[in-house]
Design a protein around this motif. Structure first.
Motif, PDB file in Angstrom:
ATOM      1  N   MET A  99     -36.778 -21.275  -5.769  1.00 57.66           N
ATOM      2  CA  MET A  99     -37.197 -19.759  -6.342  1.00 57.66           C
ATOM      3  C   MET A  99     -36.012 -19.192  -7.986  1.00 57.66           C
ATOM      4  O   MET A  99     -36.910 -19.879  -8.803  1.00 57.66           O
ATOM      5  N   GLN A 102     -30.811 -14.392  -4.907  1.00 57.53           N
ATOM      6  CA  GLN A 102     -32.884 -14.506  -5.187  1.00 57.53           C
ATOM      7  C   GLN A 102     -32.783 -13.411  -6.078  1.00 57.53           C
ATOM      8  O   GLN A 102     -33.213 -13.496  -7.484  1.00 57.53           O
ATOM      9  N   GLU A 156     -42.950 -12.235  -3.667  1.00 64.78           N
ATOM     10  CA  GLU A 156     -43.494 -13.126  -3.598  1.00 64.78           C
ATOM     11  C   GLU A 156     -43.364 -14.261  -2.151  1.00 64.78           C
ATOM     12  O   GLU A 156     -43.539 -15.064  -1.981  1.00 64.78           O
ATOM     13  N   ALA A 157     -41.975 -14.398  -1.532  1.00 65.78           N
ATOM     14  CA  ALA A 157     -41.079 -15.299  -0.811  1.00 65.78           C
ATOM     15  C   ALA A 157     -42.185 -14.904   0.621  1.00 65.78           C
ATOM     16  O   ALA A 157     -42.316 -15.892   1.324  1.00 65.78           O
ATOM     17  N   GLY A 158     -42.805 -14.029   1.155  1.00 68.34           N
ATOM     18  CA  GLY A 158     -43.138 -12.647   2.047  1.00 68.34           C
ATOM     19  C   GLY A 158     -41.986 -12.480   3.177  1.00 68.34           C
ATOM     20  O   GLY A 158     -42.523 -12.515   3.746  1.00 68.34           O
ATOM     21  N   HIS A 159     -41.588 -13.702   2.993  1.00 64.29           N
ATOM     22  CA  HIS A 159     -40.088 -13.242   4.397  1.00 64.29           C
ATOM     23  C   HIS A 159     -39.050 -14.660   4.019  1.00 64.29           C
ATOM     24  O   HIS A 159     -39.258 -15.001   3.112  1.00 64.29           O
ATOM     25  N   THR A 160     -37.888 -13.328   4.696  1.00 61.52           N
ATOM     26  CA  THR A 160     -36.811 -13.851   4.518  1.00 61.52           C
ATOM     27  C   THR A 160     -36.699 -15.986   4.630  1.00 61.52           C
ATOM     28  O   THR A 160     -35.737 -16.660   4.323  1.00 61.52           O
ATOM     29  N   SER A 161     -37.350 -15.622   5.693  1.00 58.72           N
ATOM     30  CA  SER A 161     -36.996 -17.511   6.657  1.00 58.72           C
ATOM     31  C   SER A 161     -37.699 -18.576   5.447  1.00 58.72           C
ATOM     32  O   SER A 161     -37.637 -19.544   5.941  1.00 58.72           O
ATOM     33  N   ARG A 162     -38.023 -17.809   4.573  1.00 54.97           N
ATOM     34  CA  ARG A 162     -39.019 -18.519   3.596  1.00 54.97           C
ATOM     35  C   ARG A 162     -38.310 -19.123   2.018  1.00 54.97           C
ATOM     36  O   ARG A 162     -38.703 -19.556   1.231  1.00 54.97           O
ATOM     37  N   LEU A 163     -36.648 -18.094   2.597  1.00 52.91           N
ATOM     38  CA  LEU A 163     -35.768 -18.456   0.970  1.00 52.91           C
ATOM     39  C   LEU A 163     -35.303 -19.746   1.040  1.00 52.91           C
ATOM     40  O   LEU A 163     -35.273 -20.120   1.861  1.00 52.91           O
ATOM     41  N   PRO A 164     -35.190 -20.302  -0.418  1.00 56.33           N
ATOM     42  CA  PRO A 164     -34.616 -21.701  -0.659  1.00 56.33           C
ATOM     43  C   PRO A 164     -33.654 -21.971  -0.083  1.00 56.33           C
ATOM     44  O   PRO A 164     -32.477 -21.266   0.484  1.00 56.33           O
TER      45      PRO A 164
END
Length: 131
Positions: free
Chosen positions: A1, A73, A111-119
């Motif tokens: 992101m 982010q 945008e990510a939906g959840h912190t688990s989806r952060l790069p």
């Protein structure tokens, strides 16, 4: 992101490569109540200073904390927006308000939906080895 992205400078039309390089607690370095997030922008260091009170406000409003990855982010999104809107004028440091931090946090989570989806944050080649 927003830990590694390309953006076009509004004024010059130049393509800028922005890459996260570090998070630093500014209490030790600048005696400031902030977390500084550093990006390399086409070879120059640019810092986003994020007030520590934003962490407190996020905990109060949601019960959740701002992680290092989330801070990157948030700061990266702020930097990208500053460049796209012409606010970037080559400064070395930008100081975010609590409201700006929380607004960009909400946008990043949307945008990510959840912190688990952060790069994942990948250490850069200028990282120091452990002793």
């Amino acid at each position: 992101m927003y830990e590694d992205f390309q953006v076009t400078d509004t004024w010059s039309g130049e393509s800028l490569h922005c890459r996260w390089t570090a998070n630093v607690v500014a209490i030790a370095t600048r005696h400031a109540d902030a977390v500084d997030v550093r990006f390399d922008v086409n070879g120059r260091s640019v810092w986003m200073a994020m007030p520590c009170t934003a962490w407190v406000e996020q905990k109060k409003r949601t019960g959740k904390v701002i992680t290092d990855a989330l801070a990157v982010q948030i700061a990266g999104r702020y930097l990208k927006q500053a460049i796209e809107t012409g606010y970037d004028n080559g400064r070395e440091m930008y100081t975010m308000t609590v409201d700006e931090v929380l607004g960009h946090l909400d946008a990043v989570l949307h945008e990510a939906g959840h912190t688990s989806r952060l790069p994942a944050l990948i250490p850069t080649d200028d990282a120091q080895p452990l002793p």
